[in-house]
Scaffold this active site. Structure first.
Site, PDB file in Angstrom:
ATOM      1  N   ARG A 178      -3.723  55.352   2.462  1.00  0.00           N
ATOM      2  CA  ARG A 178      -4.347  54.256   3.195  1.00  0.00           C
ATOM      3  C   ARG A 178      -5.180  53.412   2.250  1.00  0.00           C
ATOM      4  NH1 ARG A 178      -8.241  55.139   8.402  1.00  0.00           N
ATOM      5  NH2 ARG A 178      -9.524  56.191   6.859  1.00  0.00           N
ATOM      6  N   ASP A 220      -9.340  65.665   2.078  1.00  0.00           N
ATOM      7  CA  ASP A 220     -10.419  66.080   1.195  1.00  0.00           C
ATOM      8  C   ASP A 220     -10.950  67.453   1.568  1.00  0.00           C
ATOM      9  OD1 ASP A 220     -10.332  63.858  -0.417  1.00  0.00           O
ATOM     10  OD2 ASP A 220     -11.948  62.796   0.613  1.00  0.00           O
ATOM     11  N   ASP A 250     -12.576  63.543   6.449  1.00  0.00           N
ATOM     12  CA  ASP A 250     -11.293  63.321   5.797  1.00  0.00           C
ATOM     13  C   ASP A 250     -10.557  64.654   5.686  1.00  0.00           C
ATOM     14  OD1 ASP A 250      -9.345  63.180   3.511  1.00  0.00           O
ATOM     15  OD2 ASP A 250     -10.036  61.099   3.472  1.00  0.00           O
ATOM     16  N   THR A 269      -7.819  47.350   3.432  1.00  0.00           N
ATOM     17  CA  THR A 269      -7.027  46.787   4.529  1.00  0.00           C
ATOM     18  C   THR A 269      -6.711  47.811   5.624  1.00  0.00           C
ATOM     19  OG1 THR A 269      -4.892  47.317   3.515  1.00  0.00           O
ATOM     20  CG2 THR A 269      -5.938  45.237   2.867  1.00  0.00           C
TER      21      THR A 269
END
Length: 212
Positions: free
Chosen positions: A107, A206, A203, A111
């Site tokens: 990602r 992560d 996340d 944006t």
């Protein structure tokens, strides 16, 4: 446009308990990884609920019988890299003969759009059920991009499995691909300004791999 397939929320007590442990910021990397694997195994029962069956004659220790077995081509688990790999570990234990596809997307943090860097899938996708896996359905951009690629490669029986979904991501996937069923453990409140699910679990990649 065809109506969207319904979203299935798996509210089994074990799923919800393990999801709570997964959300906890104090869970270690090892614990997080193990919980993702266990949740994938539990959710796997739901996402494979309607796989086609046939029968085969077998010999039990007592007699012969017509017994049910999976029919058709081996199904495909399509992992959206990198976080999808955690789910693949559990699903592969449930269906060891399944084929594995890998779809590399990341990602863009500015944006929030998905950028492709890898795509490797089994052949004959048109005749195989394909289950796309990614822990999070946030903006929906990555999953939609993954489904776009799979359909271009011939897949026509696709469903999506995740641990958490945001309403925005569900709307995006249903708008772009109404024929793709969504199976999740929870639908959270919303996305924040950075595109993260709230309350979420952070996340997933992560936390799973111990990176930042």
């Amino acid at each position: 446009m065809k109506p969207s397939l319904p979203v299935t929320v798996v509210d089994h007590p074990l799923v919800q308990h393990k999801l709570t442990l997964l959300r906890d910021r104090n869970s270690s990397t090892a614990t997080f990884r193990q919980l993702v694997k266990e949740l994938a195994l539990l959710l796997g029962y739901e996402v494979t609920r309607d796989l086609p069956l046939t029968t085969a004659r077998i010999e039990t220790p007592v007699t012969s019988m017509e017994a049910p077995r999976l029919d058709g081509k081996k199904l495909v688990f399509a992992s959206v890299l990198r976080a999808g790999e955690g789910l693949i570990a559990g699903l592969s234990e449930l269906v060891p003969a399944a084929r594995i596809a890998h779809i590399g997307l990341y990602r863009d943090h500015d944006t929030l759009e998905a950028v492709q860097y890898y795509f490797k899938v089994p052949d004959n996708l048109a005749n195989r059920p394909v289950i796309v896996v990614d822990p999070m359905l946030a903006t929906g951009n990555s999953v939609c991009a993954a489904v776009d690629l799979l359909k271009k490669a011939g897949a026509c029986n696709i469903r999506f499995l995740c641990l958490l979904a945001a309403p925005e991501g569900i709307a995006q996937l249903q708008n772009r691909h109404p024929d793709v069923a969504i199976i999740t453990a929870a639908i959270d409140e919303r996305l924040n300004e950075h595109g993260y699910i709230v309350p979420g679990l952070g996340d997933a990649g992560d936390r799973m791999f111990g990176t930042r």
